[in-house]
Each structure stands twice: as structure tokens, then as C-alpha cells.
Design an enzyme around this catalytic site. Structure first.
Site, PDB file in Angstrom:
ATOM      1  CD  GLU A 153      50.010 -17.276  55.135  1.00  0.00           C
ATOM      2  OE1 GLU A 153      51.012 -16.548  54.983  1.00  0.00           O
ATOM      3  OE2 GLU A 153      50.080 -18.491  55.357  1.00  0.00           O
ATOM      4  CB  CYS A 174      52.119 -10.990  50.343  1.00  0.00           C
ATOM      5  SG  CYS A 174      51.847 -12.499  49.428  1.00  0.00           S
ATOM      6  CE  LYS A 205      35.823  -8.138  54.065  1.00  0.00           C
ATOM      7  NZ  LYS A 205      35.635  -7.361  52.862  1.00  0.00           N
ATOM      8  CD  GLU A 245      53.081  -5.213  52.697  1.00  0.00           C
ATOM      9  OE1 GLU A 245      52.123  -4.917  53.427  1.00  0.00           O
ATOM     10  OE2 GLU A 245      53.232  -6.340  52.202  1.00  0.00           O
TER      11      GLU A 245
HETATM   12  P1  NAP Z   1      43.682  -5.385  54.286  1.00  0.00           P
HETATM   13  O1  NAP Z   1      43.335  -3.975  54.199  1.00  0.00           O
HETATM   14  O2  NAP Z   1      44.272  -5.882  55.546  1.00  0.00           O
HETATM   15  O3  NAP Z   1      42.352  -6.185  53.931  1.00  0.00           O
HETATM   16  C1  NAP Z   1      42.312  -7.582  53.841  1.00  0.00           C
HETATM   17  C2  NAP Z   1      40.892  -8.059  54.069  1.00  0.00           C
HETATM   18  O4  NAP Z   1      40.506  -7.783  55.411  1.00  0.00           O
HETATM   19  C3  NAP Z   1      39.867  -7.352  53.181  1.00  0.00           C
HETATM   20  O5  NAP Z   1      38.870  -8.260  52.811  1.00  0.00           O
HETATM   21  C4  NAP Z   1      39.334  -6.302  54.121  1.00  0.00           C
HETATM   22  O6  NAP Z   1      38.079  -5.810  53.756  1.00  0.00           O
HETATM   23  C5  NAP Z   1      39.288  -7.070  55.420  1.00  0.00           C
HETATM   24  N1  NAP Z   1      39.198  -6.252  56.625  1.00  0.00           N
HETATM   25  C6  NAP Z   1      39.578  -4.954  56.782  1.00  0.00           C
HETATM   26  N2  NAP Z   1      39.312  -4.557  58.044  1.00  0.00           N
HETATM   27  C7  NAP Z   1      38.760  -5.606  58.692  1.00  0.00           C
HETATM   28  C8  NAP Z   1      38.278  -5.804  60.017  1.00  0.00           C
HETATM   29  N3  NAP Z   1      38.297  -4.852  60.931  1.00  0.00           N
HETATM   30  N4  NAP Z   1      37.781  -7.024  60.346  1.00  0.00           N
HETATM   31  C9  NAP Z   1      37.759  -8.020  59.423  1.00  0.00           C
HETATM   32  N5  NAP Z   1      38.184  -7.876  58.165  1.00  0.00           N
HETATM   33  C10 NAP Z   1      38.694  -6.689  57.794  1.00  0.00           C
HETATM   34  O7  NAP Z   1      44.696  -5.805  53.142  1.00  0.00           O
HETATM   35  P2  NAP Z   1      44.596  -5.443  51.596  1.00  0.00           P
HETATM   36  O8  NAP Z   1      44.924  -4.011  51.449  1.00  0.00           O
HETATM   37  O9  NAP Z   1      43.332  -5.958  51.024  1.00  0.00           O
HETATM   38  O10 NAP Z   1      45.776  -6.347  51.003  1.00  0.00           O
HETATM   39  C11 NAP Z   1      47.103  -5.958  51.037  1.00  0.00           C
HETATM   40  C12 NAP Z   1      47.837  -6.619  52.183  1.00  0.00           C
HETATM   41  O11 NAP Z   1      47.695  -8.022  52.111  1.00  0.00           O
HETATM   42  C13 NAP Z   1      49.317  -6.373  52.144  1.00  0.00           C
HETATM   43  O12 NAP Z   1      49.783  -6.071  53.430  1.00  0.00           O
HETATM   44  C14 NAP Z   1      49.887  -7.706  51.688  1.00  0.00           C
HETATM   45  O13 NAP Z   1      51.206  -7.944  52.084  1.00  0.00           O
HETATM   46  C15 NAP Z   1      48.953  -8.657  52.291  1.00  0.00           C
HETATM   47  N6  NAP Z   1      48.993  -9.937  51.595  1.00  0.00           N
HETATM   48  C16 NAP Z   1      49.580 -10.999  52.216  1.00  0.00           C
HETATM   49  C17 NAP Z   1      49.667 -12.225  51.594  1.00  0.00           C
HETATM   50  C18 NAP Z   1      50.299 -13.396  52.286  1.00  0.00           C
HETATM   51  O14 NAP Z   1      49.978 -14.513  51.941  1.00  0.00           O
HETATM   52  N7  NAP Z   1      51.185 -13.206  53.244  1.00  0.00           N
HETATM   53  C19 NAP Z   1      49.124 -12.392  50.324  1.00  0.00           C
HETATM   54  C20 NAP Z   1      48.538 -11.292  49.697  1.00  0.00           C
HETATM   55  C21 NAP Z   1      48.469 -10.083  50.361  1.00  0.00           C
HETATM   56  P3  NAP Z   1      37.949  -4.504  52.807  1.00  0.00           P
HETATM   57  O15 NAP Z   1      38.478  -4.888  51.472  1.00  0.00           O
HETATM   58  O16 NAP Z   1      36.497  -4.258  52.800  1.00  0.00           O
HETATM   59  O17 NAP Z   1      38.759  -3.431  53.459  1.00  0.00           O
END
Ligand code: NAP
Ligand code: MG
Length: 502
Positions: free
Chosen positions: A250, A284, A175, A385
Site C-alpha cells: 500500500e 496517503c 517492524k 507526492e
Molecule cells: P517509508 O519511508 O517507505 O517507510 C515505510 C516503512 O518501511 C518504515 O517502517 C520504514 O522503516 C520501512 N523501510 C524503509 N526502508 C526499508 C527497506 N529497505 N526494507 C524494508 N523496510 C524499509 O514511508 P514513510 O515515510 O514511513 O510513510 C510515508 C509514505 O507512506 C507515503 O508515501 C504515504 O503515501 C505512504 N502511505 C500509504 C498508505 C496506503 O495505505 N496507501 C497509508 C499510509 C502511508 P523506517 O521508519 O525505519 O525508515
């Protein structure tokens, strides 16, 4: 009319049972629809997981070097299509073309690197405490892997997870983030064309709340691999724990770059500019705090503001652009609200701090590169963040003080130190508590063959990248083979050696 893209379930491209779709738009030009994607349901997810469960029965028995051959082929296909894949990605999520090329390159590197694991997947042997007994520990695949990814690395991050999952013998339901389904589609399409068998890779687009929830709750899913925010990661981790699933998380970062008084300041400014404003700060590993020794604080700030002021913000397809848009309106508003918080907290706004408007800017989500100075390490802008082009500069009295500030974070992904004193460098390597430390390089720029991940609320103890990613997607099985033709009891038959010699 924009193209309609489907889900990929059991080797077929199919519409969602909901009959509903959503639009994927360009964050640099909201008028441009990139594609129409399926708004999928729990039923779609269940069908994908069942297909993956069926396919697993055969896929796990395909010799690993053969599984890897398909991945080598896919990697070669990505090489051939790199430019068009990068362009699709820039249109879909905004980062500049050199960076989206880098994202695609990371998927290539990861695929070649991990396909090599097809001929390794090393286990080990070790002597027994008993005679006439052989023992070894081998890796076994797990079953269905649920892969949930964010939008900021739309092909690289899926590749970090899907490729090792497949080479290790698992099947996948993927997904992608709602904001970046096209790059995910492109990746899955290549895997299909490279010859990944039916049901082994499945692709379901839609919201985290529906598709994601259905994935993390399904009994067939053995391993959940998630990259995204700590908030969602915490939820997935708790849910996974209650269902006894293996969960690899992550998550967020609040990465610090330390600049010592003996540093090459030009280089340190290069690092802070690239680390802080590259990918519009939406990494990130982005540099969101720069901790500067008081002796060079003023000089560093002047140089940093000067450099950041020259950055050109715009559409990532334009070769003159340095910084693209934010991913969507909500993210832009979040960044703007943090800028207000910073001002209210009393940090000194030295550059930017506003949405860019007028002309083409009005059609996208653009925020000017923003620098706050005199930031107190406990302010919210230094702790939370932001995920945007906002850098907080914090003065420090000494190396120890700088490290203390760097470690004052609930996150712990990446860190960096600029210094020409080898002693400072090694003390920083020893004392900064993060998963990654760079010396004389920015906080961004990981390579695929080293373990990647963070401590504290950034991760839950796993490391993607490197050989360590194989630990995420396999279980260990220890095997004891007794060829003594009698009952030998470990820990009890301590006199066995003597008996054999008789
Ligand atoms: P996010 O809102 O947490 O979403 C990540 C993924 O999870 C998306 O595919 C999202 O779907 C899905 N998701 C949301 N709610 C969910 C639920 N209840 N159950 C299962 N899946 C769910 O993060 P983002 O805004 O896409 O990305 C930004 C974040 O990612 C930042 O905090 C960044 O630091 C972190 N990040 C971390 C790394 C690392 O390796 N440490 C790398 C890159 C990014 P939807 O898109 O449909 O909401
Ligand atoms: Mg989009």
C-alpha cells in the site's frame, strides 16, 4: 529520564543484541524525549522470525473462533485505554488529539470487525463434473507474516495487517516506523496482555535498512505486508518477487478532489480544507490536488484561502490546534523544497509557503498551510507526492477535462467529486481510475469494512480492509473428495453420468 522500551521476541521483552538504542522525540517539541527504543540487528530479526516459525506450528491449529476471542479481548482493552493511547500518539507523531483518537478507534473497529472473521473465514463448495465426488475451496494460513508500517497511522495501519494475519492463523514479526515505535509498542503490549501466545506476535524496532531488509529477505517469511512510500515498496516488491514471497503493498497517493460548477461550494471548501490539511497533509489519501470548474474557480479559491488562513497550527495536544507539525526535520525540508519547486515552476502561491518560527514553533517542524493556484497538471507539485500541508488548485473546463486531469497521475488511491448532479457523480465514479471515490466528501475518511487500496503505483493489486484483507493473509486450497471407489479422471471420463445410472 525517558523509559527504555524493548523488543518482544518469543514472549519475552528483550534488548537488542546491538546494545544500542535510539530516542523517539516529539515533533512538536524536539526537547521532549518520548522514549528510548532498541536499534535492532539482523540477529534480533532472525530470532523473532525463528520464534514466529516455531509458534506457527501450534497457532495454526488453534480454532479460528478461539484465536478471534483473544482479538475481541484486545479490542475491548484498546477501548478502555483509548485516551492514553491517543495522547501517546499525539506526543509521538504530532497529529491533533481528535485525529489520534480516530486512529486508535480505527484499530478498535478493525479488531472487532476482523475478530468476527474468526467465525467466517468463508470458503465455498461447488459441484463436480464427475459423480460421487465432493469439492470445496478452503482458506489456509501461510506461516510467518512480516509487517512493515509507516508513521502516519501508527496504530490503525498495524491493526489493518496484524489483526487479520493473526485471526487467519499466521504468526507475525512487526517492524514499525522508526518515528512511531511507542504506539506500536502499546498495541503489541495489549495483544500480549489479551493472551496472544508466546512467539505468535513479535516486535522488533529499528531502521528499514537493517530490520526491514532482514525481514524481507528471510526464507521463513511467507507474506510481506507493507505500507509506505512507492520507492521503498518497489524495492520490497522486487525483492519479494525474486524470493517468491507474497507481497502486499500500500503506497503513495496524489489524490484529487473535483469541484463542479453545480457543487455546494461551502461543502467543497470544508472538504478541501479537511482533506488537504488534516493530519498536516500527511495521509496517503490526503487531498493534494483540487480540480475546480472554471465557472466557480475564482470564487472557490477566495473561499478556500479564507478558510485555510484561519487554521491554527501548533501542538496537537492543545485543543485549539487544527494542524500539527510535520513528522520530522527531513520531512519538513522536503515539503519546503517542494514549495520552492512550485514557485519556480510558475504556480501562484496564494497562502503560506514557509516554515513557522518564533516561540514554541522553533522547537518543532511546523509549516504554514500552503495553497498554490493556477497549477499546471504536469508540474512536479501536481505530480509528485509531497506529504505535507500543500494543496495545488488546478482549473478545468468541464467534467471530462477534470477527470482527465485527475487520472493524469502515476498514483491512484483516492478521489472525490463535489457536485449536486447525480449524472456527474456517476460519470466520475465510472471514469476516475482510483481505488476509492467519494461523492460530496473529502478524499480522506475510509471505513474499515470496505476494501482499501489503490491502483497504478499506489498498490500491487491487493486490498486491505473489508473481507478482501483475508485474501492477503490466506492461501486458497481446493479439495477434491472422491467417494466413487474407482479411478475417475476429470476432463477424460465424460461418460460417467451414464455409467452411474446403469
Ligand atoms: P517509508 O519511508 O517507505 O517507510 C515505510 C516503512 O518501511 C518504515 O517502517 C520504514 O522503516 C520501512 N523501510 C524503509 N526502508 C526499508 C527497506 N529497505 N526494507 C524494508 N523496510 C524499509 O514511508 P514513510 O515515510 O514511513 O510513510 C510515508 C509514505 O507512506 C507515503 O508515501 C504515504 O503515501 C505512504 N502511505 C500509504 C498508505 C496506503 O495505505 N496507501 C497509508 C499510509 C502511508 P523506517 O521508519 O525505519 O525508515
Ligand atoms: Mg517521534
Amino acid at each position: 529520564m525517558a523509559e527504555v522500551y524493548k523488543n518482544f521476541i518469543d514472549g519475552e521483552w528483550v534488548e537488542s543484541s546491538s546494545g544500542e538504542t535510539y530516542e523517539n522525540r516529539n515533533p512538536a517539541n524536539w526537547d521532549e524525549v518520548i522514549g528510548i527504543f532498541q536499534r535492532s540487528t539482523k540477529e534480533d530479526v532472525n530470532a523473532a522470525i525463528e520464534a514466529a516459525q516455531r509458534a506457527y506450528k501450534k497457532w495454526r491449529l488453534v480454532p479460528a473462533p478461539k484465536r478471534a476471542e483473544i482479538i475481541f479481548k484486545a479490542a475491548q482493552m484498546i477501548v478502555e485505554r483509548k485516551e492514553e493511547l491517543a495522547k501517546d500518539m499525539t506526543r509521538e507523531m504530532g497529529k491533533i488529539l481528535p485525529e489520534t483518537r480516530g486512529d486508535v478507534q480505527e484499530a478498535i473497529d478493525m479488531s472487532f470487525f476482523i475478530a468476527g472473521e474468526g467465525r467466517r473465514l468463508y470458503g465455498f463448495t461447488t459441484p463436480s463434473e464427475l459423480p460421487l465426488k465432493f469439492q470445496m475451496s478452503i482458506r489456509i494460513p501461510m506461516g510467518v507474516a512480516a509487517i512493515i508500517t509507516p508513521w502516519n497511522f501508527p496504530m490503525a495501519i498495524p491493526s489493518w495487517k496484524i489483526i487479520p494475519a493473526l485471526v487467519a492463523g499466521n504468526t507475525v514479526v512487526f517492524k514499525p516506523a522508526t518515528d512511531t515505535p511507542l504506539s506500536a509498542y502499546n498495541f503489541v503490549k495489549i495483544l500480549e496482555e489479551a493472551g496472544v501466545p508466546k512467539g505468535v506476535i513479535n516486535f522488533v524496532t529499528g531502521s528499514g535498512g537493517v530490520v526491514g531488509e532482514a525481514l524481507i529477505s528471510h526464507p521463513y517469511v511467507k507474506i510481506i505486508s507493507f505500507t509506505g512510500s512507492s520507492e521503498v515498496g518497489k524495492h520490497i516488491g522486487s525483492k519479494g518477487a525474486s524470493l517468491f514471497k507474497k507481497v502486499s503493498l500500500e503506497m503513495g497517493g496524489k489524490n484529487a478532489q473535483i469541484v463542479m460548477d453545480d457543487a455546494n461550494l461551502e461543502l467543497a471548501v470544508d472538504g478541501a480544507t479537511w482533506g488537504g490539511f488534516g493530519t498536516t497533509g500527511q495521509r496517503c489519501t490526503a487531498t493534494s490536488r483540487v480540480i475546480v470548474h472554471k465557472k466557480v474557480y475564482k470564487q472557490f479559491l477566495d473561499m478556500f484561502v479564507e478558510r485555510a488562513k484561519a487554521l491554527k497550527v501548533g501542538n496537537g495536544l492543545d485543543p485549539s490546534t487544527d494542524v500539527g507539525p510535520l513528522i520530522n526535520e527531513a520531512q519538513m525540508n522536503k515539503v519546503l523544497s517542494y514549495i520552492e519547486i512550485g514557485k519556480q515552476e510558475g504556480a501562484k502561491l496564494l497562502l503560506g509557503g514557509f516554515r513557522l518560527t518564533g516561540g514554541d514553533y522553533d522547537k518543532g517542524w511546523f509549516v504554514a498551510p500552503t495553497i498554490f493556484a493556477d497549477v499546471d497538471p504536469d508540474m512536479r507539485i501536481a505530480q509528485e507526492e509531497i506529504f505535507g500541508p500543500v494543496v495545488s488548485v488546478i482549473p478545468a473546463d468541464s467534467l471530462e477535462h477534470a477527470i482527465e486531469i485527475a487520472n493524469n497521475s502515476k498514483y491512484g488511491l483516492s478521489s472525490s467529486i463535489y457536485t449536486n448532479d447525480v449524472k456527474n457523480a456517476f460519470i466520475a465514479i465510472r471514469d476516475i481510475y482510483t481505488g476509492i471515490t467519494y461523492v460530496n466528501a473529502p478524499t480522506i475518511g475510509a471505513e474499515v469494512h470496505l476494501p482499501f487500496g489503490g491502483v497504478n503505483q499506489t498498490g500491487n493489486g491487493h486490498r486491505e480492509g473489508g473481507h478482501t484483507v483475508i485474501d492477503i493473509f490466506t492461501e486458497w486450497k481446493s479439495v477434491y473428495i472422491d467417494f466413487s471407489s474407482r479411478l475417475q479422471r476429470a476432463q477424460i471420463d465424460t461418460d460417467k453420468i451414464v455409467k452411474v445410472e446403469e
